[in-house]
Design an enzyme around this catalytic site. Structure first.
Site, short mmCIF file in Angstrom:
data_model
loop_
_atom_site.label_atom_id
_atom_site.label_comp_id
_atom_site.label_asym_id
_atom_site.label_seq_id
_atom_site.Cartn_x
_atom_site.Cartn_y
_atom_site.Cartn_z
N HIS A 118 -69.74 29.66 -37.80
CA HIS A 118 -70.23 28.32 -38.11
C HIS A 118 -69.60 27.26 -37.22
O HIS A 118 -70.12 26.14 -37.10
CB HIS A 118 -70.03 27.97 -39.60
CG HIS A 118 -68.63 27.67 -40.00
ND1 HIS A 118 -67.81 28.57 -40.64
CD2 HIS A 118 -67.89 26.54 -39.88
CE1 HIS A 118 -66.64 28.01 -40.90
NE2 HIS A 118 -66.66 26.78 -40.44
N ASP A 148 -69.40 35.62 -40.58
CA ASP A 148 -68.92 34.35 -40.04
C ASP A 148 -67.85 34.53 -38.97
O ASP A 148 -66.84 33.83 -38.96
CB ASP A 148 -68.41 33.44 -41.15
CG ASP A 148 -68.37 31.97 -40.74
OD1 ASP A 148 -69.00 31.64 -39.72
OD2 ASP A 148 -67.70 31.17 -41.42
N SER A 222 -61.10 25.60 -39.33
CA SER A 222 -61.97 26.78 -39.32
C SER A 222 -61.87 27.51 -37.99
O SER A 222 -61.97 26.92 -36.92
CB SER A 222 -63.42 26.38 -39.57
OG SER A 222 -63.65 26.14 -40.92
#
Length: 463
Positions: A118, A148, A222
């Protein structure tokens, strides 16, 4: 737990493509080339140390140089609503540049980097900034949207510091860890915490076996590193628990063993090879065991065995309670899926289960994800292959192979080849997901189905 998922926000650093790779090593007892540098086998043996007895500075110094800032540039088209209102057409629209940021972890000295999918999704351009402020253009090597994970590559003018992979199966609840990333576009930042839980299921329809920690993680983290006190990689920071979008208590990381397997698949095969055990069921607890009339209160209770799967061929049956896969104890669904996620098709897994109060062990050869099928309300379904995903421009769904439901027979020419996208609002990620949705509902109840037909049109039916 299902309600908990509404509190989770994927820390969107924006993104696009992924590039990456690892240093090639030979796995113990295997001829398979690995792109991951393994940590020494002493991992997990130091226990009972309080924070005051741990040197966090060594791990921090080691890991900050392996974590990078990832910037992605994407283009979106903005339409004029006034023109659309008066002329009934969107026209060409106006293209605008969007910039998103996140973190990544260097995993080889020649510039392979792992991050979240993402973080780089939809990117037209990727840029990586090292901790020494050097900036490089990055190239996408491969991605796994379900888990992911993305792999990037930069061509640096020097050998780079990189992270070694620890065995995430050996991580202990209560163990001290550090989260390293680039929150709020800052340079590498380190926060400390403990492992709060393992094999945490957040109902994300993808990975279902997160490492939960209370180390502070914020937007921009992230794709960053979760490391142990030796600076060895045990996870990739991915999600936070928050009603606001900023850190509010817990964060979640994809275990390093799962990350490693995905990266090696991308490097060796060009895509992710998913092995499937082929059982559907529920994890046991006191009330569930009492309702089922069985003695075991821990394990995975099999409610259905999927057709053509390794589990069916090995002889697993409805009512079996799986308690161990190889040497890994199984007491929940996330533990089962987390372990299988580290395996490939044709890998053999020793399944320990209880049947009629007797413990048995049988070898199960994992099937390939797109080789199994399942019956759902008279529709024979199969997983999508890469060709289907490319043709329909989707990354999830299950394909209708045959129509055996008499009520739907008149429409079989339209239904065959269509892709089921959601069932009762839940993503139909794969055969196992669909089987679990069906097992949680009475067989006489109806389901709301959203699908894409062979013409690419979205249709909805109730069956």
């Amino acid at each position: 737990m299902k309600r908990l998922s509404s509190l989770f926000l994927v820390s969107l650093m924006s993104g696009a493509t992924t590039l990456g790779a690892y240093k090639l090593f030979i796995e113990k007892g295997s001829n398979r080339n690995s792109i991951v540098t393994e940590a020494p086998s002493y991992y997990g043996k130091a226990v009972g140390l309080g924070a005051e007895n741990i040197d966090f500075t060594s791990a921090a110094d080691k890991s900050v140089h392996t974590v990078v800032h990832v910037k992605n540039v994407s283009i979106r088209t903005v339409y004029n609503p006034i023109m659309e209102f008066f002329y009934g057409s969107r026209g060409g629209g106006q293209q605008q540049e969007q910039i998103g940021t996140g973190s990544g972890v260097i995993i080889s000295e020649d510039g392979y980097i792992v991050t979240n999918n993402h973080v780089i999704k939809d990117a037209t351009e990727l840029e990586v900034t090292l901790n020494n402020k050097k900036v490089y253009k990055a190239k996408l090597i491969g991605t796994d949207s379900k888990m992911d994970i993305a792999l990037l590559k930069i061509d640096a003018d020097e050998k780079l510091p990189y992270s070694t992979f620890a065995d995430s199966d050996q991580v202990r609840v209560g163990e001290w860890v550090l989260a390293v990333g680039n929150p709020y576009n800052l340079t590498s930042t380190v926060t400390a915490g403990i492992v709060s839980a393992k094999a945490r299921n957040l109902d994300t329809n993808g990975i279902q076996s997160f490492i939960q920690t209370d180390a502070a993680v914020n937007p921009g983290n992230s794709g960053g590193a979760l490391v142990n006190t030796r600076g060895e990689l045990i996870g990739i920071n991915t999600m936070i628990s928050s009603p606001t979008g900023s850190y509010a208590g817990y964060s979640f990381a994809i275990p390093s063993n799962i990350t490693r397997k995905i990266i090696e698949d991308i490097m060796e095969f060009g895509n992710v090879q998913r092995g499937v055990l082929g059982v559907v069921g529920n994890e046991l607890n006191g009330p569930t065991s009492k309702e089922l009339g069985i003695k075991q209160s821990q394990g995975y209770y099999v409610t259905k065995v999927i057709k053509n799967s390794g589990a069916e061929k090995a002889g697993l049956q409805k009512g079996d309670v799986i308690v161990k896969l190889d040497n890994q104890t199984i007491s929940s669904y996330p533990e089962l899926t987390g372990y299988i996620s580290t395996k490939r098709p044709n890998d053999k897994v020793q399944v320990t289960f209880i049947r009629n109060n007797k413990t048995q062990v049988i070898p199960v050869v994992l099937a390939k994800n797109d080789m199994i099928n399942a019956d759902f309300k008279g529709l024979e379904l199969e997983n999508l292959d890469s060709g289907d995903k490319k043709k329909f421009n989707i990354d999830y769904g299950v394909k209708i192979k045959e129509v055996n439901n008499e009520r739907l027979k008149p429409y079989q020419n339209d239904l065959k080849g269509s892709i089921i996208l959601t069932i009762d609002g839940v993503k139909a990620s794969d055969i196992e997901t669909v089987s679990k949705i069906a097992s949680d509902k009475d067989e006489n109840q109806s389901f709301n189905i959203e699908m894409m037909n062979k013409m690419g049109q979205i249709i909805r039916i109730i069956i």
